[in-house]
Design a protein around this motif. Structure first.
Motif, PDB file in Angstrom:
ATOM      1  N   PHE A  29       3.183  -0.836   4.164  1.00 25.02           N
ATOM      2  CA  PHE A  29       3.243   0.572   3.789  1.00 25.02           C
ATOM      3  C   PHE A  29       4.709   0.962   3.621  1.00 25.02           C
ATOM      4  CE2 PHE A  29      -0.698   0.031   6.053  1.00 25.02           C
ATOM      5  CZ  PHE A  29      -1.592   0.815   5.354  1.00 25.02           C
ATOM      6  N   LEU A  43     -12.152  -5.014  -1.994  1.00 17.67           N
ATOM      7  CA  LEU A  43     -10.711  -4.723  -1.886  1.00 17.67           C
ATOM      8  C   LEU A  43      -9.934  -5.432  -2.987  1.00 17.67           C
ATOM      9  CD1 LEU A  43      -9.960  -4.809   1.948  1.00 17.67           C
ATOM     10  CD2 LEU A  43     -10.153  -2.833   0.432  1.00 17.67           C
ATOM     11  N   ARG A  44     -10.575  -6.417  -3.596  1.00 12.39           N
ATOM     12  CA  ARG A  44      -9.937  -7.079  -4.725  1.00 12.39           C
ATOM     13  C   ARG A  44      -9.771  -6.098  -5.892  1.00 12.39           C
ATOM     14  NH1 ARG A  44     -11.999 -12.884  -7.091  1.00 12.39           N
ATOM     15  NH2 ARG A  44     -10.487 -13.089  -8.769  1.00 12.39           N
ATOM     16  N   TYR A  80       6.854  -0.413   6.473  1.00 14.80           N
ATOM     17  CA  TYR A  80       6.056  -0.692   7.671  1.00 14.80           C
ATOM     18  C   TYR A  80       5.222  -1.927   7.366  1.00 14.80           C
ATOM     19  CZ  TYR A  80       7.614   3.994   8.693  1.00 14.80           C
ATOM     20  OH  TYR A  80       8.409   5.083   8.906  1.00 14.80           O
ATOM     21  N   HIS A 101      -2.780  -6.393  15.070  1.00  9.29           N
ATOM     22  CA  HIS A 101      -1.903  -7.376  15.706  1.00  9.29           C
ATOM     23  C   HIS A 101      -0.472  -6.874  15.701  1.00  9.29           C
ATOM     24  CE1 HIS A 101      -5.319 -10.129  14.755  1.00  9.29           C
ATOM     25  NE2 HIS A 101      -5.017 -10.551  15.959  1.00  9.29           N
ATOM     26  N   PRO A 102       0.418  -7.364  16.543  1.00 13.97           N
ATOM     27  CA  PRO A 102       0.202  -8.348  17.595  1.00 13.97           C
ATOM     28  C   PRO A 102      -0.753  -7.858  18.673  1.00 13.97           C
ATOM     29  CG  PRO A 102       2.370  -7.374  17.821  1.00 13.97           C
ATOM     30  CD  PRO A 102       1.820  -6.898  16.513  1.00 13.97           C
ATOM     31  N   PRO A 154      -4.876 -12.739   8.152  1.00 14.19           N
ATOM     32  CA  PRO A 154      -5.078 -11.719   7.127  1.00 14.19           C
ATOM     33  C   PRO A 154      -3.934 -11.697   6.115  1.00 14.19           C
ATOM     34  CG  PRO A 154      -4.420 -10.698   9.206  1.00 14.19           C
ATOM     35  CD  PRO A 154      -4.583 -12.172   9.482  1.00 14.19           C
ATOM     36  N   THR A 155      -4.251 -11.396   4.876  1.00 18.49           N
ATOM     37  CA  THR A 155      -3.213 -11.123   3.884  1.00 18.49           C
ATOM     38  C   THR A 155      -2.384  -9.943   4.381  1.00 18.49           C
ATOM     39  OG1 THR A 155      -4.570 -11.924   2.070  1.00 18.49           O
ATOM     40  CG2 THR A 155      -2.821 -10.371   1.503  1.00 18.49           C
ATOM     41  N   PRO A 156      -1.065 -10.067   4.419  1.00 19.07           N
ATOM     42  CA  PRO A 156      -0.238  -8.958   4.925  1.00 19.07           C
ATOM     43  C   PRO A 156      -0.321  -7.717   4.038  1.00 19.07           C
ATOM     44  CG  PRO A 156       1.025 -11.005   4.843  1.00 19.07           C
ATOM     45  CD  PRO A 156      -0.261 -11.254   4.101  1.00 19.07           C
ATOM     46  N   VAL A 157      -0.202  -6.574   4.675  1.00 22.87           N
ATOM     47  CA  VAL A 157      -0.057  -5.322   3.935  1.00 22.87           C
ATOM     48  C   VAL A 157       1.242  -4.649   4.369  1.00 22.87           C
ATOM     49  CG1 VAL A 157      -2.550  -4.991   3.649  1.00 22.87           C
ATOM     50  CG2 VAL A 157      -1.382  -3.910   5.578  1.00 22.87           C
ATOM     51  N   HIS A 203       1.216  -9.492  11.191  1.00 19.85           N
ATOM     52  CA  HIS A 203       0.842 -10.181  12.419  1.00 19.85           C
ATOM     53  C   HIS A 203      -0.621 -10.614  12.346  1.00 19.85           C
ATOM     54  CE1 HIS A 203       4.526  -9.388  14.634  1.00 19.85           C
ATOM     55  NE2 HIS A 203       4.514  -8.165  14.143  1.00 19.85           N
ATOM     56  N   PRO A 204      -1.075 -11.598  13.115  1.00 13.70           N
ATOM     57  CA  PRO A 204      -0.311 -12.388  14.072  1.00 13.70           C
ATOM     58  C   PRO A 204       0.761 -13.243  13.414  1.00 13.70           C
ATOM     59  CG  PRO A 204      -2.498 -13.305  13.774  1.00 13.70           C
ATOM     60  CD  PRO A 204      -2.486 -11.986  13.058  1.00 13.70           C
ATOM     61  N   TYR A 259       2.741  -5.042   8.108  1.00 12.07           N
ATOM     62  CA  TYR A 259       1.638  -5.526   8.935  1.00 12.07           C
ATOM     63  C   TYR A 259       1.486  -7.013   8.613  1.00 12.07           C
ATOM     64  CZ  TYR A 259       0.527  -0.800  10.427  1.00 12.07           C
ATOM     65  OH  TYR A 259       0.592   0.457  10.994  1.00 12.07           O
ATOM     66  N   ALA A 292      -7.454 -12.474  -2.961  1.00  9.08           N
ATOM     67  CA  ALA A 292      -7.983 -12.612  -4.330  1.00  9.08           C
ATOM     68  C   ALA A 292      -7.288 -11.626  -5.267  1.00  9.08           C
ATOM     69  CB  ALA A 292      -9.493 -12.380  -4.328  1.00  9.08           C
ATOM     70  N   ASP A 324      -9.168 -13.769   1.910  1.00 11.16           N
ATOM     71  CA  ASP A 324      -9.832 -12.460   1.984  1.00 11.16           C
ATOM     72  C   ASP A 324      -9.713 -11.756   0.632  1.00 11.16           C
ATOM     73  OD1 ASP A 324      -7.127 -11.656   1.980  1.00 11.16           O
ATOM     74  OD2 ASP A 324      -7.076 -11.409   4.156  1.00 11.16           O
ATOM     75  N   PRO A 325     -10.371 -10.624   0.467  1.00 16.74           N
ATOM     76  CA  PRO A 325     -10.342  -9.953  -0.845  1.00 16.74           C
ATOM     77  C   PRO A 325      -8.933  -9.534  -1.276  1.00 16.74           C
ATOM     78  CG  PRO A 325     -12.121  -9.057   0.512  1.00 16.74           C
ATOM     79  CD  PRO A 325     -11.311  -9.957   1.398  1.00 16.74           C
ATOM     80  N   PHE A 326      -8.067  -9.182  -0.329  1.00 13.60           N
ATOM     81  CA  PHE A 326      -6.693  -8.862  -0.709  1.00 13.60           C
ATOM     82  C   PHE A 326      -5.986 -10.090  -1.277  1.00 13.60           C
ATOM     83  CE2 PHE A 326      -6.019  -4.903   2.201  1.00 13.60           C
ATOM     84  CZ  PHE A 326      -6.273  -4.061   1.135  1.00 13.60           C
ATOM     85  N   TYR A 348      -6.211  -4.473  11.069  1.00 12.03           N
ATOM     86  CA  TYR A 348      -4.830  -4.910  11.268  1.00 12.03           C
ATOM     87  C   TYR A 348      -4.383  -4.363  12.621  1.00 12.03           C
ATOM     88  CZ  TYR A 348      -4.610  -6.693   6.509  1.00 12.03           C
ATOM     89  OH  TYR A 348      -4.822  -7.426   5.362  1.00 12.03           O
ATOM     90  N   VAL A 397       0.891  -1.165   0.000  1.00 13.01           N
ATOM     91  CA  VAL A 397       0.000   0.000   0.000  1.00 13.01           C
ATOM     92  C   VAL A 397       0.926   1.211   0.000  1.00 13.01           C
ATOM     93  CG1 VAL A 397      -1.940   1.145   1.126  1.00 13.01           C
ATOM     94  CG2 VAL A 397      -1.692  -1.333   1.294  1.00 13.01           C
ATOM     95  N   GLU A 408     -14.539  -2.026   2.888  1.00 16.75           N
ATOM     96  CA  GLU A 408     -15.158  -1.987   1.565  1.00 16.75           C
ATOM     97  C   GLU A 408     -16.431  -1.172   1.696  1.00 16.75           C
ATOM     98  OE1 GLU A 408     -15.583  -6.102   0.487  1.00 16.75           O
ATOM     99  OE2 GLU A 408     -13.446  -6.313   0.072  1.00 16.75           O
TER     100      GLU A 408
END
Lengths: 312, 312
Positions: free
Chosen positions: A93, B24-25, A105, B109-110, A88-91, A109-110, A107, A65, A61-63, B107, A15, B95
């Protein structure tokens, strides 16, 4: 058809700011892009005409996809990209502050789904058969990914080229020693090691490029490559030592340049080019991406790299 | 000067699509905004002319600095917003799929820094003195935040209005029962409880708005408010039962409407308005935000709410 470049490791959504030269405090809008080092290397190899695939995992999740859509749009085979429920799919920044400040940066986690790659889910015959197999040190940072890497290397049986990207991200490790220990366990199973000066220092304890390259060769690789930034690139084998100068570039975004180098390195190794040509080509590919804002979408085609080399 | 509306709870960066109606896709670009329920309530109250502050925590990173900038830009006092080292400032994607689908992707986490609010770091005299104190169920989901909430309520000593937002996010809890247990422990310390039908069901076991409101009163609050969406809002006290119809609105983005309602509820309670006027005003404030794309930047001024009420 056999995959020519098979990579294994990180994937995520980058992102990235649509404004350059400002911190995340000030940036106003973002674009979303395919990212993750091993994934970017596959994209870079695909752009250079290689049949590429990546072994990795996303969230359900949609990310996730989106990442499949993006891989396909770059011609990268996504058959080895599977979903992990409940992660979650990592993002990621970043800040784009040329010429030399590009903090990331994460993201993740977990836990990043790509660290849930499991040995029993690998297509070992495909790994064995692939023209080139590429993995990264980040993939050794957690189980079951670490065991999956060793299972892949066992199947591969040191068939050349088997590349370890010394990719070192301090935030993924408890301390540098933990990473160094895993690199030491990994090197006997690969035939090529590539990293920048910081990375070879973590891997070998030596910051001097020649000393580090020698240590990598002593640990079992055939070819050690040290990216020295403004000093160019050093490649060392048992018989040969090649140093190529950097390609001058006005850096817009340094992120992704290393992966462009990696994809081009794959292309050169598979082409059987002399080491010097391979390193010059990879250097030019890296410089092209450093001079562009994007990462994955910025990976160059072969004619673009050749044009830069011809100019030089 | 004494704070009129003091809230405690979530803060984060909302990374929201600049394209509407896509997942988000598909979304291509994002904007970044101040977010987090308790924070949005403070912004909403500030827009209505109340001196507002929020007790919360961010990461020690550029996104954290942005949140301070944004709070100040909305006139919200940020003196109780502190940094937690080594935890990233949370980001939330959504979304925007009107009229009724606005999934959130947290997001956090942790661990979210706002769950690291510590009892010993609270300004208890300020909590005691504040015109109104607002907290949320999410703040009870983890320690030390949970203990900090009870320390705040002990200082507050049930001075009216002390509001509990029944804010229920399944992903922050192991199961609904764990949340219900904490709500049960919290209700004797507050004087107002507010939630939607799902939230009052988790809190009381009753989905019927009247039965849920009665259960909340029996648990110790003076005023129970049930937001019934298209059915309007129900407010119940020992003496009075008021139901106000919804304000018709073409929903653009349902996110933030509940927090607009909350900020307006604070304004009505502090103004000493009759319950019916308070609920009508809060309903209209929520409708205004639902009809706008943004969340925090969309919080209405009093004259805008009055205009909607006059139109109705």
């Amino acid at each position: 058809m056999t995959v020519e470049v098979l990579t294994m490791g990180r994937i995520g959504v980058d992102v990235y700011p649509l404004q350059v030269g400002v911190s995340l405090r000030e940036v106003e809008t973002f674009g979303k892009y395919l990212g993750g080092s091993a994934t970017n290397v596959a994209v870079a190899a695909s752009r250079l005409g290689r049949r590429a695939a990546v072994i990795t995992r996303t969230g359900a999740d949609p990310f996730g996809a989106f990442l499949h859509d993006a891989l396909r749009s770059y011609g990268v085979d996504d058959r080895y990209v599977t979903e992990v429920p409940h992660l979650p799919t990592p993002v990621t920044f970043c800040e784009i502050r040329p010429p030399d400040d590009f903090p990331l940066y994460f993201y993740r986690h977990p836990k990043a789904p790509d660290l849930e790659i499991r040995p029993e889910e690998l297509d070992l015959p495909a790994i064995e058969r692939a023209g080139l197999f590429w993995a990264t040190v980040t993939g050794l940072s957690q189980e079951p990914s670490r065991s999956a890497h060793h299972a892949a290397w066992a199947a591969r049986a040191r068939r050349h080229p088997t590349v370890l990207d010394l990719d070192w991200r301090p935030m993924f490790w408890p301390d540098p020693k933990a990473a160094a220990d895993e690199v030491r366990r990994a090197l006997p199973h690969v035939t090529v090691a590539v990293g920048n000066v910081d990375e070879v220092e973590v891997a070998t304890g030596a910051r001097d490029p020649r000393a580090a390259a020698k240590a990598l060769l002593a640990a079992g690789v055939r070819l050690a490559i040290v990216k020295q930034g403004g000093e160019g690139v050093l490649g060392v084998t048992a018989d040969e030592e090649v140093e190529v100068p950097p390609v001058p570039v006005e850096v817009v975004n340094g992120l992704g340049a290393g992966d462009a180098f990696g994809g081009a390195l794959c292309h050169g190794l598979l082409s059987g080019w002399p080491l010097e040509r391979t390193l010059r080509f990879a250097n030019a590919a890296g410089a092209i991406v450093a001079g562009r804002l994007a990462c994955a979408p910025a990976m160059p085609y072969a004619h673009e790299v050749e044009a830069v080399l011809a100019d030089g």
